[in-house]
Design an enzyme around this catalytic site. Structure first.
Site, PDB file in Angstrom:
ATOM      1  CB  CYS A 241      -0.996   0.018   1.151  1.00 57.15           C
ATOM      2  SG  CYS A 241      -0.445  -0.812   2.631  1.00 57.15           S
TER       3      CYS A 241
ATOM      4  NE  ARG B 105       1.902  -9.991   4.470  1.00 53.63           N
ATOM      5  CZ  ARG B 105       0.599  -9.915   4.264  1.00 53.63           C
ATOM      6  NH1 ARG B 105      -0.217 -10.809   4.827  1.00 53.63           N
ATOM      7  NH2 ARG B 105       0.088  -8.977   3.507  1.00 53.63           N
TER       8      ARG B 105
ATOM      9  CD  GLN C  15      -0.504  -9.250  -0.482  1.00 53.60           C
ATOM     10  OE1 GLN C  15       0.047  -8.170  -0.440  1.00 53.60           O
ATOM     11  NE2 GLN C  15      -1.399  -9.626   0.415  1.00 53.60           N
TER      12      GLN C  15
ATOM     13  CG  HIS D  98      -3.712  -0.213  -2.167  1.00 54.74           C
ATOM     14  ND1 HIS D  98      -2.683  -1.004  -2.626  1.00 54.74           N
ATOM     15  CD2 HIS D  98      -3.904  -0.555  -0.876  1.00 54.74           C
ATOM     16  CE1 HIS D  98      -2.269  -1.781  -1.639  1.00 54.74           C
ATOM     17  NE2 HIS D  98      -2.984  -1.533  -0.561  1.00 54.74           N
TER      18      HIS D  98
ATOM     19  CE  LYS E 152      -9.004  -9.665   8.047  1.00 56.45           C
ATOM     20  NZ  LYS E 152      -7.790 -10.429   7.809  1.00 56.45           N
TER      21      LYS E 152
ATOM     22  CG  HIS F 116      -5.670  -1.840   2.027  1.00 56.44           C
ATOM     23  ND1 HIS F 116      -4.318  -1.631   2.143  1.00 56.44           N
ATOM     24  CD2 HIS F 116      -6.266  -0.909   2.803  1.00 56.44           C
ATOM     25  CE1 HIS F 116      -4.111  -0.613   2.973  1.00 56.44           C
ATOM     26  NE2 HIS F 116      -5.272  -0.155   3.390  1.00 56.44           N
TER      27      HIS F 116
END
Length: 652
Positions: free
Chosen positions: A333, A362, A380, A384, A463, A509
């Site tokens: 982002c 991560r 991914q 955005h 979310k 997102h």
RNA sequence: GCCCACGUAGCUCAGUAGGUAGAGCACAUCCUUGGUAAGGAUGAGGUCACCGGUUCAAAUCCGGUCGUGGGCUCCA
């Protein structure tokens, strides 16, 4: 009193055992197969007295969904009984029914061994054979506390304190008594088909700060036939494990020397990825997204500003360049926001939708890594969306529709969940409230059912998660849509409104596939490695009978490639049967056999991976057949198939 | 990270009273020109995950490390 039992009105006495009332309206066989009964919304034991206000009474049969739950829950009690008998020093905790089975958590000094499981299973069998009665009774809080304290069952005491009720029901069969809401099967003999599967560690109350208990998992069914079917299904699922197929089909590998959770994509796997990425890029462009690209590492101060350093640091990797601290991105982002910020935006520019196949890293705990499904470095399909508050609803709906189109195209069923504010989070309550409402409204507009996960949101906003299942019915989160009022604030993102003033945009997102790694893992299992034609790394292979057809086979291959088909020719000095077997094991959708007859006719003999062979046809027609099969999944949702990167022709 | 199990050729796996390793497939060479799931012969290939200990001797027993698997917690 008059009540309706199983569809007919009968005279029954309030307070009589439900089972007795039922028995009169059921055949002997039906009654034998009855585990509990339903009165209105409530499930009752067959021994429970018929309530005064009961108007309808129905049997719940062993093989119904509710019936299976009862059997599984009862099987958990049966297991606890067996464990207590064999190992009296064990303390029992809880043991619920779960999908396909049950578990029970025990506090035991040592770990259970496979031999222990066998013994426990044998003890359970004895209990089933003895057909003991399950009896229900009630105790006051003090009685219950004293009763379990006297037996040293400290966990039960904790549960009682936690529930804080006045009365507690307890169930007894044989020598074993457990605190439980019930209901249960009337007799242990109804637990006919079960098997203990595994033992694992599990934290008391699911909190890793608490003591780790020993959890024994088992499966239970209405009859031995169902049990066998389930065990067979487990075996079958293992065969389509993506880790196994990944090796067999030469798609990817994971090397110890590289590090856990890092994937090496082999040519075929990388090609499937590239096809997915290509498809997604085109689909995003069509839906008004813009492609952008950010770097893998960004200065640490930026992560401090965004809140990631405070809230997500333990999952991040850091490095240093010229004595300057950098963070390796765990999310995409920040770069997208800085691109937005690179010039002043007008309300006329919104919504702006930035899309990137972003590689993120991560630091996942070592114990959670799992093939492609849980890795430390992944890509991914991240976007955005920056919009005006009045556009938010419509943007969320647009994303939800996108998710739906893609999932339907792949043939996945999915479930939706909404996650709300977690403890560790930033932003005002009002913003969280507004964002959560916007997500709910959008799903309502889509007509989707959803569960609420309290406190499961990201630290910057609530979310929507979309969950799909792998071959073993394990659930994996893929798509997610996250509402964010916070980061635009921290980064002072603005647009100039109609009024000439500066306003704050809202940011969404979202990912559709989630991570390409995870999605491909689930996809491999979903298709058992037999990718649909549009995704297959090799779509067609030309097989020669002898080397007399090599020249023609090369010509056919080249024609197919010129038509945009990923085709190869197998010109090796091997028998046809051998080549067919190999192509079949590689799950190549189309095998085009050429012998002398075909050369003479300018044709190929088409063999299809999945069954009936289309037979002999002109090779130009075979090309059209393959192309139309490749397009087939795209009929829905206005999507289309074309893939521009030609597979490298391979002449063996 | 935690609990339990496992770690033998590229792959799938044999290999228990501790005595310096085997099979099938894959690979290489040769023979075979054969119509829809494996033609034949020969050959090459292993510090038995790694480190340390016990022993005359360890793939095998013990300890540690790393990795993998099944779960828990966490997550795309």
């Amino acid at each position: 009193m008059q009540i309706e039992v199983n569809g007919q009105m009968v005279e029954a006495k309030a307070g009589a055992p439900c089972g007795d009332v039922l028995q009169e309206s059921l055949s002997k066989k039906q009654f034998k197969n009855t585990v509990v009964c339903r009165c209105g919304d409530a499930l009752l034991d067959l021994t429970s007295p018929l309530p005064e206000d009961c108007r309808t009474l129905e049997p719940v049969f062993a093989d119904s969904e509710e019936g299976l739950d009862i059997i599984r829950h009862s099987a958990a009690h049966l297991m606890a009984e067996a464990v207590k008998k064999l190992f009296p020093e064990v303390k029992v905790t809880i043991g619920p029914a779960i999908e396909n089975g049950f578990y029970y958590d025990f506090d035991f000094e040592r770990a259970f061994t496979p031999e222990d499981l066998e013994q426990i299973e044998a003890e359970m069998e004895r209990s089933v054979g003895a057909d003991k009665l399950f009896s229900r009774s009630e105790m006051s809080r003090d009685e219950a506390k004293a009763f379990f304290a006297a037996q040293g069952e400290t966990y039960k005491g904790e549960i009682i304190d936690d529930l804080g009720a006045e009365r507690y029901s307890i169930y007894k069969h044989g020598e074993f008594t457990d605190l439980c809401r019930g209901p249960h099967v009337p007799r242990t003999g109804l637990i006919k088909a079960f098997k203990l599967l595994s033992v694992a560690g599990a934290y008391w109350r699911g909190d890793e700060k608490n003591k780790q208990l020993q959890r024994i998992y088992g499966t239970a069914w209405a009859n031995p036939k169902q049990l066998k079917q389930y065990l067979d299904r487990l075996e079958e699922a293992k065969k389509r494990d993506h880790r196994k197929l990944g090796t067999q089909l030469d798609l990817f590998s994971i090397h110890e020397d590289v590090g856990g959770g890092m994937i090496l994509w082999h040519p075929k796997g990388a090609l499937v990825r590239a096809i997915l990425e290509d498809f997604e890029k085109k689909e995003h462009l069509k839906r008004g997204y813009q492609l952008v690209q950010g770097p893998l590492i960004l200065k640490r101060e930026l992560w401090e500003k965004s809140g990631h350093y405070d809230n997500y640091r333990e999952n991040m990797y850091f490095t240093e360049i010229d004595e300057q601290a950098y963070g390796i991105k765990p999310m995409n982002c920040l770069a997208h926001m800085l691109i937005y910020k690179s010039r002043l935006r007008s309300y006329r520019d919104l919504p702006i939708r930035y899309f990137e196949h972003g590689i993120v890293h991560r630091h996942e705990k070592s114990g959670v890594l799992h093939g492609l499904l849980r890795v430390r470095s992944f890509t991914q399909d991240d976007a955005h969306l920056l919009c005006r508050p009045d556009q938010l609803q419509q943007e969320i709906i647009g994303v939800a529709q996108f998710v739906k189109d893609v999932m339907e195209m792949f043939g996945f069923d999915f479930e939706a969940e909404i996650s709300t504010r977690p403890e560790k989070s930033i932003g005002s309550d009002e913003d969280w409230e507004r964002a959560t409402e916007a997500l709910k409204n959008a799903l309502d507009a889509m007509g989707w059912a959803y569960d609420i996960n309290e406190g499961d949101g990201a630290f910057y906003g609530p979310k929507i998660d979309i969950i799909i299942k792998d071959a073993l019915a394990r659930r994996w989160q893929c798509a997610t849509i996250q509402c964010d009022f916070t980061l635009p604030d921290r980064f002072d993102l603005v647009y100039v409104g109609e009024d000439g003033e500066r306003h704050r945009p809202v940011m969404l997102h979202r990912v559709i596939l989630g991570s390409l790694e995870r999605f491909l893992g689930v996809l491999i299992e979903h298709f058992a490695g037999a990718f649909p034609v549009w995704l297959a790394p090799v779509q067609a292979r030309v097989l020669t009978v002898t080397d007399a057809q090599n020249e023609f086979a090369g010509k056919v291959r080249d024609y197919l490639v010129s038509r945009g088909i990923r085709a190869e020719a197998d010109l090796r000095n091997e028998k046809l049967g051998y080549k067919v077997r190999e192509a079949q094991m590689e799950k190549i959708p189309y095998m085009l056999v050429v012998g002398d007859k075909e050369v003479e006719a300018g044709a190929v003999n088409v063999r299809w991976r999945d069954g009936d062979d289309p037979g002999m046809m002109a090779y130009e027609d075979a090309a059209e057949l393959i192309l139309s099969a490749a397009c087939e999944p795209f009929q829905r949702g206005g999507m289309s198939y074309s893939f521009s990167t030609t597979g490298s022709p391979h002449t063996a």
